[in-house]
Design a protein around this motif. Sequence first.
Motif, short mmCIF file in Angstrom:
data_model
loop_
_atom_site.label_atom_id
_atom_site.label_comp_id
_atom_site.label_asym_id
_atom_site.label_seq_id
_atom_site.Cartn_x
_atom_site.Cartn_y
_atom_site.Cartn_z
N ASP A 169 30.34 50.49 31.51
CA ASP A 169 29.24 51.53 32.94
C ASP A 169 30.27 50.93 34.29
OD1 ASP A 169 27.44 51.81 30.65
OD2 ASP A 169 25.90 50.39 31.55
N ALA A 170 30.69 50.54 34.78
CA ALA A 170 31.67 49.74 36.19
C ALA A 170 33.00 51.06 35.78
CB ALA A 170 31.70 48.70 36.33
N LEU A 171 33.31 51.25 35.11
CA LEU A 171 34.69 51.88 34.93
C LEU A 171 33.85 53.16 34.56
CD1 LEU A 171 37.25 50.86 34.41
CD2 LEU A 171 37.05 51.39 32.16
N ASP A 172 33.23 53.52 34.10
CA ASP A 172 32.55 55.44 33.55
C ASP A 172 32.50 56.10 35.28
OD1 ASP A 172 32.82 55.36 30.86
OD2 ASP A 172 30.46 54.91 30.66
N ARG A 173 31.74 54.72 35.94
CA ARG A 173 31.79 55.09 37.31
C ARG A 173 33.24 55.09 38.17
NH1 ARG A 173 27.19 51.90 40.76
NH2 ARG A 173 25.26 51.36 39.36
N ILE A 174 34.15 54.77 37.95
CA ILE A 174 35.07 54.86 38.37
C ILE A 174 36.05 56.38 38.02
CG2 ILE A 174 37.34 54.20 38.70
CD1 ILE A 174 36.74 51.15 39.30
N ARG A 175 35.46 56.41 36.79
CA ARG A 175 35.96 57.59 36.15
C ARG A 175 35.74 58.63 36.18
NH1 ARG A 175 34.91 56.26 30.23
NH2 ARG A 175 37.16 55.49 30.69
N ARG A 176 34.61 58.80 36.70
CA ARG A 176 33.57 59.89 37.20
C ARG A 176 34.29 60.63 38.70
NH1 ARG A 176 29.72 57.69 35.09
NH2 ARG A 176 28.27 56.69 36.80
N LEU A 221 34.32 46.56 40.87
CA LEU A 221 35.44 47.51 39.73
C LEU A 221 36.27 48.06 41.26
CD1 LEU A 221 35.35 48.21 36.26
CD2 LEU A 221 35.76 45.82 37.16
N THR A 222 37.48 48.18 41.56
CA THR A 222 38.29 48.52 42.33
C THR A 222 39.90 48.86 41.30
OG1 THR A 222 37.50 47.33 44.40
CG2 THR A 222 39.73 49.02 44.68
N LEU A 223 39.89 50.59 41.53
CA LEU A 223 40.81 50.73 40.59
C LEU A 223 42.07 51.55 41.88
CD1 LEU A 223 42.68 52.20 38.54
CD2 LEU A 223 41.35 53.64 38.62
N ARG A 224 43.38 51.18 41.69
CA ARG A 224 44.31 50.86 43.45
C ARG A 224 45.73 51.86 42.14
NH1 ARG A 224 41.95 46.55 44.56
NH2 ARG A 224 41.66 46.36 46.46
N CYS A 225 44.78 52.89 42.74
CA CYS A 225 46.64 54.62 41.61
C CYS A 225 46.61 55.47 42.71
CB CYS A 225 45.28 54.39 40.75
SG CYS A 225 46.99 56.23 39.92
N GLY A 226 47.56 55.45 42.71
CA GLY A 226 48.37 56.59 44.00
C GLY A 226 48.22 56.68 45.59
N GLY A 227 47.64 55.45 45.57
CA GLY A 227 47.69 55.61 47.42
C GLY A 227 46.30 55.60 47.42
N THR A 245 46.15 49.68 38.59
CA THR A 245 45.58 48.14 39.12
C THR A 245 43.99 47.83 39.42
OG1 THR A 245 47.56 46.93 39.96
CG2 THR A 245 45.70 46.07 40.34
N LEU A 246 43.28 47.87 38.29
CA LEU A 246 41.84 46.97 38.39
C LEU A 246 41.77 46.14 38.78
CD1 LEU A 246 39.57 49.09 37.91
CD2 LEU A 246 38.92 47.74 35.36
N SER A 247 41.35 46.04 40.21
CA SER A 247 40.57 44.27 40.48
C SER A 247 39.59 44.35 40.05
CB SER A 247 40.38 44.57 41.83
OG SER A 247 42.33 44.44 41.87
N CYS A 248 38.83 43.26 39.62
CA CYS A 248 37.61 42.32 38.88
C CYS A 248 37.10 42.25 39.93
CB CYS A 248 37.70 42.75 37.65
SG CYS A 248 38.54 43.77 36.58
N LEU A 249 35.11 41.78 40.10
CA LEU A 249 34.95 40.35 40.71
C LEU A 249 34.01 40.77 40.30
CD1 LEU A 249 34.95 38.55 43.38
CD2 LEU A 249 34.01 40.21 44.42
N LEU A 250 33.91 39.58 39.72
CA LEU A 250 32.25 38.86 39.16
C LEU A 250 31.79 38.17 39.42
CD1 LEU A 250 29.68 39.40 36.71
CD2 LEU A 250 31.99 37.85 35.23
N THR A 251 30.47 38.21 39.78
CA THR A 251 29.36 37.98 40.76
C THR A 251 28.33 37.06 39.73
OG1 THR A 251 30.21 37.86 42.77
CG2 THR A 251 28.42 36.90 43.12
N LEU A 252 28.24 35.41 39.52
CA LEU A 252 27.06 35.29 38.61
C LEU A 252 25.60 34.25 39.64
CD1 LEU A 252 29.63 34.38 35.94
CD2 LEU A 252 28.20 36.36 35.57
N HIS A 253 24.89 34.81 39.07
CA HIS A 253 24.14 34.40 40.88
C HIS A 253 23.30 33.32 40.06
CE1 HIS A 253 24.32 37.13 43.78
NE2 HIS A 253 24.65 37.70 42.53
#
Length: 146
Positions: A123-130, A103-109, A80-88
Amino acid sequence: MTAESTESWAGWYRDRRGAEPISIIADGRQVRTHIRGVAYEGADFSVLEPTEAGGVLSSCVLEWDIPMPVNAGGTIQQATLSCLLTLHERASGAPSGRAELSLTLRCGGAAYESGIVGAGFRDALDRIRRQLPDDTEFEGRILVSA
């Protein structure tokens, strides 16, 4: 979520006036949602603009979860990829306010976080991928815009 499909996710919109459930739709080119009777769309979650007369998104938060299959060592797991977008707040006359996406990916504990990024979803997803283990990758093609 693939570039040739349309995906829809349930989420929440919150601002000073309260909270309400929303649906977010992405088709590989555009992201769309309706909030309080106004349609919004854009090339990325952080640049949603009204498609007709209506208020701009400002001083608000959008939250949603995306089911995301992950290939871990040859085994497909549901994550599950939980997404939180804050627009100021937007400055008077400014085309947009500052956007922060987390973004927070919850996977395999485990949980893998993008941290707060001012750039787009990709860009946010690429940070998680790394951060993922060497034998772990997202299954399928991820939307280019969104």
